[in-house]
Design a protein around this motif. Sequence first.
Motif, PDB file in Angstrom:
ATOM      1  N   TRP A 237       1.182  -1.169  -0.273  1.00 19.68           N
ATOM      2  CA  TRP A 237      -0.267  -0.020   0.286  1.00 19.68           C
ATOM      3  C   TRP A 237       0.620   1.075   0.121  1.00 19.68           C
ATOM      4  CZ3 TRP A 237      -4.913   0.063  -1.510  1.00 19.68           C
ATOM      5  CH2 TRP A 237      -5.886  -1.366  -1.153  1.00 19.68           C
ATOM      6  N   LYS A 238       2.045   1.086   0.610  1.00 16.03           N
ATOM      7  CA  LYS A 238       2.429   2.293   1.064  1.00 16.03           C
ATOM      8  C   LYS A 238       3.648   2.744  -1.066  1.00 16.03           C
ATOM      9  CE  LYS A 238       7.149   3.859   2.507  1.00 16.03           C
ATOM     10  NZ  LYS A 238       8.830   3.524   3.187  1.00 16.03           N
ATOM     11  N   GLN A 239       3.744   1.639  -1.234  1.00 17.32           N
ATOM     12  CA  GLN A 239       4.509   1.723  -2.738  1.00 17.32           C
ATOM     13  C   GLN A 239       2.931   2.176  -3.780  1.00 17.32           C
ATOM     14  OE1 GLN A 239       5.650  -2.241  -3.744  1.00 17.32           O
ATOM     15  NE2 GLN A 239       7.976  -1.605  -3.998  1.00 17.32           N
ATOM     16  N   ARG A 240       1.693   2.249  -3.327  1.00 19.14           N
ATOM     17  CA  ARG A 240       0.395   2.716  -4.449  1.00 19.14           C
ATOM     18  C   ARG A 240       0.323   3.944  -3.729  1.00 19.14           C
ATOM     19  NH1 ARG A 240      -2.892  -2.846  -3.247  1.00 19.14           N
ATOM     20  NH2 ARG A 240      -2.224  -4.126  -4.711  1.00 19.14           N
ATOM     21  N   PHE A 241       0.121   4.762  -2.915  1.00 17.00           N
ATOM     22  CA  PHE A 241       0.324   5.623  -1.941  1.00 17.00           C
ATOM     23  C   PHE A 241       1.786   6.232  -3.092  1.00 17.00           C
ATOM     24  CE2 PHE A 241      -2.775   4.202   0.682  1.00 17.00           C
ATOM     25  CZ  PHE A 241      -3.755   4.734  -0.011  1.00 17.00           C
ATOM     26  N   GLU A 242       3.105   6.180  -3.121  1.00 21.47           N
ATOM     27  CA  GLU A 242       3.630   6.876  -3.089  1.00 21.47           C
ATOM     28  C   GLU A 242       3.766   7.390  -4.623  1.00 21.47           C
ATOM     29  OE1 GLU A 242       7.080   4.824  -0.237  1.00 21.47           O
ATOM     30  OE2 GLU A 242       7.171   4.294  -1.821  1.00 21.47           O
ATOM     31  N   SER A 243       2.814   6.368  -5.628  1.00 20.12           N
ATOM     32  CA  SER A 243       2.641   6.474  -7.420  1.00 20.12           C
ATOM     33  C   SER A 243       2.074   7.393  -7.540  1.00 20.12           C
ATOM     34  CB  SER A 243       2.360   5.148  -7.724  1.00 20.12           C
ATOM     35  OG  SER A 243       1.353   4.615  -7.348  1.00 20.12           O
ATOM     36  N   LEU A 244       1.369   8.076  -6.371  1.00 24.12           N
ATOM     37  CA  LEU A 244       0.670   9.079  -7.045  1.00 24.12           C
ATOM     38  C   LEU A 244       0.418  10.533  -7.090  1.00 24.12           C
ATOM     39  CD1 LEU A 244      -2.674   7.896  -4.373  1.00 24.12           C
ATOM     40  CD2 LEU A 244      -2.158   7.221  -6.987  1.00 24.12           C
ATOM     41  N   PRO A 245       1.700  11.405  -6.065  1.00 23.32           N
ATOM     42  CA  PRO A 245       1.994  12.389  -6.371  1.00 23.32           C
ATOM     43  C   PRO A 245       2.203  12.461  -8.263  1.00 23.32           C
ATOM     44  CG  PRO A 245       2.436  11.579  -3.919  1.00 23.32           C
ATOM     45  CD  PRO A 245       1.945  10.271  -5.283  1.00 23.32           C
ATOM     46  N   PRO A 246       3.386  11.617  -8.488  1.00 25.07           N
ATOM     47  CA  PRO A 246       3.947  11.989  -9.725  1.00 25.07           C
ATOM     48  C   PRO A 246       3.282  12.044 -11.011  1.00 25.07           C
ATOM     49  CG  PRO A 246       5.336  10.469  -8.544  1.00 25.07           C
ATOM     50  CD  PRO A 246       3.831  10.057  -7.905  1.00 25.07           C
ATOM     51  N   ALA A 247       1.665  11.406 -11.219  1.00 21.17           N
ATOM     52  CA  ALA A 247       0.933  11.510 -12.062  1.00 21.17           C
ATOM     53  C   ALA A 247      -0.058  12.435 -11.286  1.00 21.17           C
ATOM     54  CB  ALA A 247      -0.049  10.164 -11.971  1.00 21.17           C
ATOM     55  N   LEU A 248      -0.577  13.150 -10.301  1.00 24.33           N
ATOM     56  CA  LEU A 248      -1.682  14.285  -9.704  1.00 24.33           C
ATOM     57  C   LEU A 248      -1.516  15.343 -10.725  1.00 24.33           C
ATOM     58  CD1 LEU A 248      -1.199  14.140  -6.315  1.00 24.33           C
ATOM     59  CD2 LEU A 248      -3.196  13.086  -7.682  1.00 24.33           C
ATOM     60  N   PRO A 249      -0.297  15.805 -11.628  1.00 17.28           N
ATOM     61  CA  PRO A 249      -0.093  17.424 -12.690  1.00 17.28           C
ATOM     62  C   PRO A 249      -1.130  16.856 -13.748  1.00 17.28           C
ATOM     63  CG  PRO A 249       2.516  16.107 -11.664  1.00 17.28           C
ATOM     64  CD  PRO A 249       1.338  15.425 -11.120  1.00 17.28           C
ATOM     65  N   ILE A 250      -1.669  15.516 -14.158  1.00 16.35           N
ATOM     66  CA  ILE A 250      -2.359  15.104 -15.232  1.00 16.35           C
ATOM     67  C   ILE A 250      -3.426  15.123 -14.848  1.00 16.35           C
ATOM     68  CG2 ILE A 250      -3.220  13.544 -16.157  1.00 16.35           C
ATOM     69  CD1 ILE A 250      -0.420  12.363 -16.820  1.00 16.35           C
ATOM     70  N   VAL A 251      -4.298  15.474 -13.727  1.00 19.10           N
ATOM     71  CA  VAL A 251      -5.136  14.961 -12.846  1.00 19.10           C
ATOM     72  C   VAL A 251      -5.539  17.008 -12.691  1.00 19.10           C
ATOM     73  CG1 VAL A 251      -6.817  15.484 -10.957  1.00 19.10           C
ATOM     74  CG2 VAL A 251      -5.865  13.193 -11.611  1.00 19.10           C
ATOM     75  N   ALA A 252      -4.197  17.902 -12.281  1.00 18.96           N
ATOM     76  CA  ALA A 252      -4.889  18.929 -12.097  1.00 18.96           C
ATOM     77  C   ALA A 252      -4.895  19.884 -13.744  1.00 18.96           C
ATOM     78  CB  ALA A 252      -3.030  19.671 -11.208  1.00 18.96           C
ATOM     79  N   VAL A 253      -4.278  19.461 -14.640  1.00 27.77           N
ATOM     80  CA  VAL A 253      -4.293  19.738 -15.700  1.00 27.77           C
ATOM     81  C   VAL A 253      -5.781  19.828 -16.579  1.00 27.77           C
ATOM     82  CG1 VAL A 253      -4.036  20.088 -18.562  1.00 27.77           C
ATOM     83  CG2 VAL A 253      -1.945  19.788 -16.559  1.00 27.77           C
ATOM     84  N   VAL A 254      -5.968  18.148 -16.164  1.00 28.51           N
ATOM     85  CA  VAL A 254      -7.594  17.728 -16.665  1.00 28.51           C
ATOM     86  C   VAL A 254      -8.961  19.074 -15.913  1.00 28.51           C
ATOM     87  CG1 VAL A 254      -9.370  16.323 -16.347  1.00 28.51           C
ATOM     88  CG2 VAL A 254      -6.837  15.473 -16.970  1.00 28.51           C
ATOM     89  N   VAL A 255      -8.268  19.701 -14.920  1.00 27.36           N
ATOM     90  CA  VAL A 255      -8.861  20.002 -13.727  1.00 27.36           C
ATOM     91  C   VAL A 255      -8.883  21.607 -14.196  1.00 27.36           C
ATOM     92  CG1 VAL A 255      -9.803  20.717 -11.283  1.00 27.36           C
ATOM     93  CG2 VAL A 255      -9.190  18.328 -12.135  1.00 27.36           C
ATOM     94  N   ILE A 256      -8.664  21.983 -14.969  1.00 29.12           N
ATOM     95  CA  ILE A 256      -8.223  23.257 -15.106  1.00 29.12           C
ATOM     96  C   ILE A 256      -8.707  23.769 -16.188  1.00 29.12           C
ATOM     97  CG2 ILE A 256      -6.359  25.135 -16.290  1.00 29.12           C
ATOM     98  CD1 ILE A 256      -4.397  24.358 -13.960  1.00 29.12           C
ATOM     99  N   ILE A 257      -8.513  22.782 -17.086  1.00 27.70           N
ATOM    100  CA  ILE A 257      -9.288  22.734 -18.135  1.00 27.70           C
ATOM    101  C   ILE A 257     -11.067  22.768 -18.572  1.00 27.70           C
ATOM    102  CG2 ILE A 257      -9.725  21.811 -20.928  1.00 27.70           C
ATOM    103  CD1 ILE A 257      -6.521  20.888 -20.633  1.00 27.70           C
TER     104      ILE A 257
END
Length: 476
Positions: A237-257
């Motif tokens: 579970w630690k490895q899974r949660f560690e993988s989320l922050p590097p992918a969050l920028p894509i979510v941020a861009v989608v939300v902005i658009i």
Amino acid sequence: MTSTDIGLWVTGGMLVMVILGMRVAYAAAMAGFVGLIWIFWSKTGYAPDRFFYFNERREMWDGALGKAFLTAGQVPHGKVTNQALSLIPTFILIGYLAYYAGLTRALFEAAKRWIAWLPGGLAVSTVFATAGFAAVSGASVATAAVFARIAIPEMLKVGYDKRFAAGVVAAGGTLASLIPPSAILVIYAIIVEQDVGKLLLAGFIPGMFSAFVYAALIVGLALTIPNFGPPVTGFTWKQRFESLPPALPIVAVVVIIVFFVYNPFGGDAWGTPTEGGAIGAFIVFLMALWRGMRWPELKDALVETAKLSIMIFTIIWGVLIYVRFLGFAQLPKVFSDWITSLDYPPMLILICILLAYAVLGMFMDAIGMLLLTLPVVYPAVMALNGGEFVSAADSAFGMNGTMCAIWFGILVVKMAEFCLITPPIGLNCFVVAGVRPELSVQDVFRGVMPFFVADAVTIALLVAFPAIVLWLPSLA
């Protein structure tokens, strides 16, 4: 010979050129230009002196050839300067910058750690990773090329058949056609003169729905075929949660658009889709710089964006000349009158139109196919529903004119997705084979065959349940 007869002959000639291998942009431009000359000359009774006619100032613009030159020259410039088309290069740039910033690998890694434990989990992870990348890239070809480099080696490493691994990437890449920001949805909106923002919103749920249908297909195959797609386990579970922050920028861009297209808090939108696309590209550019992108990578992103944008705009320029000729030939009105005169249920006629797109997509690329057919088919479908301004109560499909335009747009774009993986033209299959030297085009086409069934199921459900498409834009 009537103008309609001329239109049919020229259209037939253009289709022959396309089938023989000529690029759609050049075939359409040539057919449109020849058709314009033919139309203008026919109006003079084919008088020899009116073909190269010069007026008293020695100008040739009063002859058939001169009028064709004027029309063919003015139309592309007038349409391509449309502000909405500036969305296309910004959407494409977002995708390439995200790739060179390493966001795509981060997205794939996050999907792998969270989903790969399922039967066929690595392939399912690839599908959802391509869906996530599609949310920042408006180009299916770019999505397929990026994940052919990232996902296929991972799937081969754990024992996937190379053909199916290639098929997953080629089919997953098509999701960029529907999930906003989508270049092809922008093109559709401009052709039929509908709201770009509502169409982009309408593509989100059907696009994600397509991804879930692909995932269900993969899981079903993995459960029924031994050693088809072994699950990948061992992530904590630690490895899974560690993988989320590097992918969050894509979510941020989608939300902005999305916030620029549609203000979820009520009131007016914060900006236009064009502004949202530009801000999204700028944010991804800053992220790419922060993650270490330097001039060589930036140059590659700009060059690839320019190449793909020029290809799309060239198709638009050529096809617009042909579209203007269609207007003079009155083919859209003739076809619309013929469709509405048929003594068959409107839904059956619509299904036949979608099947015709499936056949046509075997010989043409998606953008060219839509640009060539929509000026004729779209008015016919709208007339079939009851017209542009029909109310939902009086319509054939149970929706008003605006909603029908959006619903039909999603259906034809989904058909365009389907055409990206159908032989012999399926562009995504050629791209995947080009990126992976160990794969032939025939291997990729064999690998995508199961996804034909998934696409057929998706299209059937979108036709049967229009609310899947219309719920989100109805809120805007």
